[in-house]
Design a protein around this motif. Structure first.
Motif, PDB file in Angstrom:
ATOM      1  N   LEU A  80      38.898 -12.473 -18.788  1.00  0.00           N
ATOM      2  CA  LEU A  80      38.726 -11.750 -17.518  1.00  0.00           C
ATOM      3  C   LEU A  80      38.456 -12.664 -16.328  1.00  0.00           C
ATOM      4  O   LEU A  80      38.560 -12.227 -15.181  1.00  0.00           O
ATOM      5  CB  LEU A  80      37.593 -10.719 -17.644  1.00  0.00           C
ATOM      6  N   GLY A  82      36.323 -15.634 -13.915  1.00  0.00           N
ATOM      7  CA  GLY A  82      34.997 -15.794 -13.326  1.00  0.00           C
ATOM      8  C   GLY A  82      34.355 -17.127 -13.656  1.00  0.00           C
ATOM      9  O   GLY A  82      33.268 -17.416 -13.161  1.00  0.00           O
ATOM     10  N   SER A  86      30.874 -17.180 -17.197  1.00  0.00           N
ATOM     11  CA  SER A  86      30.634 -16.117 -16.217  1.00  0.00           C
ATOM     12  C   SER A  86      29.854 -14.932 -16.807  1.00  0.00           C
ATOM     13  O   SER A  86      28.910 -14.440 -16.182  1.00  0.00           O
ATOM     14  CB  SER A  86      31.953 -15.634 -15.616  1.00  0.00           C
ATOM     15  N   VAL A  97      28.373 -10.169 -10.602  1.00  0.00           N
ATOM     16  CA  VAL A  97      29.810  -9.937 -10.674  1.00  0.00           C
ATOM     17  C   VAL A  97      30.338  -9.816  -9.247  1.00  0.00           C
ATOM     18  O   VAL A  97      29.618  -9.403  -8.342  1.00  0.00           O
ATOM     19  CB  VAL A  97      30.176  -8.628 -11.421  1.00  0.00           C
ATOM     20  N   MET A 101      35.664  -8.134 -10.052  1.00  0.00           N
ATOM     21  CA  MET A 101      35.299  -8.109 -11.470  1.00  0.00           C
ATOM     22  C   MET A 101      34.678  -6.761 -11.826  1.00  0.00           C
ATOM     23  O   MET A 101      34.953  -6.194 -12.891  1.00  0.00           O
ATOM     24  CB  MET A 101      34.328  -9.255 -11.795  1.00  0.00           C
TER      25      MET A 101
END
Ligand SMILES: [Zn+2]
Length: 125
Positions: A80, A82, A86, A97, A101
């Motif tokens: 995902l 980040g 993350s 976040v 996200m």
């Protein structure tokens, strides 16, 4: 000083959340002493309020959605984005976040199987 729980509020961007603040309250002046768990009550309320106001997710919400997807923190970060750690940051409360996200996680929360598409794409690389 006496142990008590008194009404207080946390404020973020003009929004107010009422809390019951536990702590040690002086009986003759305004002095209040908060220990670690007492302070956590206000901190958690602030996180909840900020998540609501900014349309983000709390650390607990991120963790719940990730567990629903049945993937580890490391894998969530890989799939995902980040950054490499993350999800560790999001779920421990050391990092927020982003709005994007949060939106991605909300979509996956309502349709968890779609994580498989991201996983297939990830493995295909
Ligand atoms: Zn006092």
């Amino acid at each position: 000083m006496i142990r008590d729980e008194r009404p207080d509020e946390v404020v973020y961007k003009g929004s107010i959340m009422q809390i019951e603040q536990p702590g040690w309250y002086c009986q003759s002046c305004e002095e209040v002493v908060l220990d670690g768990p007492d302070s956590a009550v206000a901190e958690e309320a602030f996180v909840r309020l900020k998540a609501d106001v900014d349309n983000l997710l709390t650390p607990q919400e991120v963790a719940l959605i990730r567990k629903k997807l049945k993937i580890s923190q490391r894998k969530a970060s890989a799939l995902l984005g980040g950054g490499p750690r993350s999800f560790q940051k999001y779920e421990s409360g050391t990092g927020w976040v982003t709005r994007s996200m949060a939106n991605l996680l909300r979509l996956l929360d309502s349709d968890p199987n779609r994580i498989n598409e991201l996983e297939a794409a990830h493995e295909g690389r």
